[in-house]
Write a protein that holds these residues in place. Structure first.
Motif, PDB file in Angstrom:
ATOM      1  N   ARG A 161      -3.909   4.112  -6.582  1.00 43.91           N
ATOM      2  CA  ARG A 161      -4.933   4.399  -5.572  1.00 43.91           C
ATOM      3  C   ARG A 161      -6.186   5.012  -6.210  1.00 43.91           C
ATOM      4  O   ARG A 161      -7.317   4.685  -5.834  1.00 43.91           O
ATOM      5  CB  ARG A 161      -4.378   5.347  -4.503  1.00 43.91           C
ATOM      6  CG  ARG A 161      -3.388   4.690  -3.542  1.00 43.91           C
ATOM      7  CD  ARG A 161      -3.155   5.588  -2.328  1.00 43.91           C
ATOM      8  NE  ARG A 161      -2.213   4.991  -1.403  1.00 43.91           N
ATOM      9  CZ  ARG A 161      -0.925   5.266  -1.338  1.00 43.91           C
ATOM     10  NH1 ARG A 161      -0.412   6.137  -2.199  1.00 43.91           N
ATOM     11  NH2 ARG A 161      -0.137   4.704  -0.455  1.00 43.91           N
ATOM     12  N   ARG A 172       5.305   3.469  -4.819  1.00 42.14           N
ATOM     13  CA  ARG A 172       4.598   2.469  -4.003  1.00 42.14           C
ATOM     14  C   ARG A 172       5.257   1.119  -4.204  1.00 42.14           C
ATOM     15  O   ARG A 172       5.844   0.843  -5.242  1.00 42.14           O
ATOM     16  CB  ARG A 172       3.115   2.360  -4.402  1.00 42.14           C
ATOM     17  CG  ARG A 172       2.240   3.508  -3.988  1.00 42.14           C
ATOM     18  CD  ARG A 172       0.814   3.291  -4.496  1.00 42.14           C
ATOM     19  NE  ARG A 172       0.138   2.230  -3.801  1.00 42.14           N
ATOM     20  CZ  ARG A 172      -0.912   1.552  -4.274  1.00 42.14           C
ATOM     21  NH1 ARG A 172      -1.368   1.807  -5.484  1.00 42.14           N
ATOM     22  NH2 ARG A 172      -1.488   0.615  -3.567  1.00 42.14           N
ATOM     23  N   ARG A 182       0.818  -1.206   0.000  1.00 44.35           N
ATOM     24  CA  ARG A 182       0.000   0.000   0.000  1.00 44.35           C
ATOM     25  C   ARG A 182       0.856   1.263   0.000  1.00 44.35           C
ATOM     26  O   ARG A 182       0.497   2.265  -0.604  1.00 44.35           O
ATOM     27  CB  ARG A 182      -0.912  -0.017   1.228  1.00 44.35           C
ATOM     28  CG  ARG A 182      -1.918   1.121   1.245  1.00 44.35           C
ATOM     29  CD  ARG A 182      -2.837   0.994   2.439  1.00 44.35           C
ATOM     30  NE  ARG A 182      -3.788   2.084   2.516  1.00 44.35           N
ATOM     31  CZ  ARG A 182      -4.661   2.243   3.503  1.00 44.35           C
ATOM     32  NH1 ARG A 182      -4.688   1.361   4.485  1.00 44.35           N
ATOM     33  NH2 ARG A 182      -5.492   3.258   3.505  1.00 44.35           N
ATOM     34  N   GLN A 231      -4.830  -3.509  -8.458  1.00 47.24           N
ATOM     35  CA  GLN A 231      -4.143  -3.672  -7.179  1.00 47.24           C
ATOM     36  C   GLN A 231      -2.633  -3.882  -7.340  1.00 47.24           C
ATOM     37  O   GLN A 231      -1.891  -3.836  -6.367  1.00 47.24           O
ATOM     38  CB  GLN A 231      -4.758  -4.828  -6.391  1.00 47.24           C
ATOM     39  CG  GLN A 231      -6.128  -4.481  -5.838  1.00 47.24           C
ATOM     40  CD  GLN A 231      -6.764  -5.634  -5.105  1.00 47.24           C
ATOM     41  OE1 GLN A 231      -6.364  -6.786  -5.230  1.00 47.24           O
ATOM     42  NE2 GLN A 231      -7.792  -5.342  -4.313  1.00 47.24           N
TER      43      GLN A 231
END
Length: 296
Positions: A249, A64, A35, A293
């Motif tokens: 995100r 990320r 995340r 994701q």
């Protein structure tokens, strides 16, 4: 489809090796979904002081993902070894040896090399050293490795983006079919209701009640707003991918909104044909979710 700019996956691998004079170093980087952004470093103990510097070098390229950093060094310059002799303790051993000779009338002389075998008398101490040339070599290898990692993540990201857009195209087709079916849903409901009323009332039909029931159904099953929002989300999804950068995100949030609208359509539409299309929609959305994701 449009142009896709710098979409990166969060999984990848990069490595680099550097050699200079009697120094040889290698750096490996592996990244996985996460995340936030984080670097877990595995360095030889004498190089632990370099950990923060290497992390900063890597993180300036990453938005990320969890990065595993492995550093290996083929060199004798990591530590400086020094011989330590505990002279006071050795003095006691020598004195004890002399006492033994006198006490037991021994003639043998102690061998100097035997003293090196005595525990705690002779020890080798290793001291951590800082070598500027070695530091520069490791840092250069880390920077080359992270650039290779980013290149791999970009290639994988492009594939993810193309796959997502393919499913968005499919969703758009399903939404259009759903919209077309919804336009005729009321008339189909009216026909079904009319047939049932005739069956139950033996041809005695209250036309006003039929109109009222159809009006209630039309209001309850109206999915115009949901279809409009879906179309807006499709456009936003394409715009975000075209924008590039760390958009994972944003896309994840948008996928949640797509799923929400599909669920609402499924709960509103009392029509088996629309229900079938909603099932297909949710399948495509789930596939997009899996890919998103993994996007940085």
């Amino acid at each position: 489809m449009g142009v896709l700019f710098m979409i990166r996956s969060m999984t990848g691998f990069g490595s680099a090796s550097k050699t200079q004079d009697d120094l040889s170093v290698s750096v490996e980087l592996k990244s996985v979904n996460y995340r936030f952004k984080e670097v877990n470093a595995r360095l030889p103990r004498p190089l632990l002081y370099l950990e923060d510097k290497l992390k900063q070098t890597i993180l300036q390229y990453i938005q990320r993902g969890r990065i595993e950093l492995f550093v290996s060094v083929d060199s004798d310059m990591l530590v400086e070894r020094r011989l330590y002799i505990d002279w006071p303790l050795l003095d006691e051993f020598v004195a004890a040896a002399e006492d033994m000779k006198k006490r037991y009338q021994l003639s043998a002389e102690p061998d100097v090399m035997d003293f090196f075998k005595l525990d705690h008398v002779v020890q080798i101490h290793e001291e951590q050293t800082q070598n500027e040339k070695l530091e520069e070599l490791i840092t250069a290898a880390a920077e080359e490795a992270v650039k290779g990692l980013c290149e791999m993540r970009e290639k994988e990201g492009l594939l993810l983006a193309k796959d997502c857009l393919m499913h968005i195209d499919q969703l758009e087709e399903l939404a259009e079919k759903t919209e077309a079916l919804a336009a005729d849903a009321v008339s189909r409901y009216r026909e079904r209701l009319y047939a049932r009323i005739k069956e139950w009332t033996e041809d005695v039909l209250d036309e006003s009640r039929l109109v009222t029931e159809c009006a209630i159904f039309a209001d309850r099953s109206d999915i115009t707003e949901e279809i409009t929002r879906l179309k807006s989300h499709f456009a936003q999804f394409r715009d975000i991918l075209a924008e590039g950068g760390a958009v994972g995100r944003k896309l994840d949030f948008l996928v949640q909104e797509l799923n929400r609208e599909a669920n609402t359509i499924g709960s509103k539409a009392n029509d088996h044909q629309i229900t079938k299309l909603v099932v297909e929609m949710k399948s495509s959305i789930e596939k997009i979710k899996e890919q998103v994701q993994n996007i940085e």
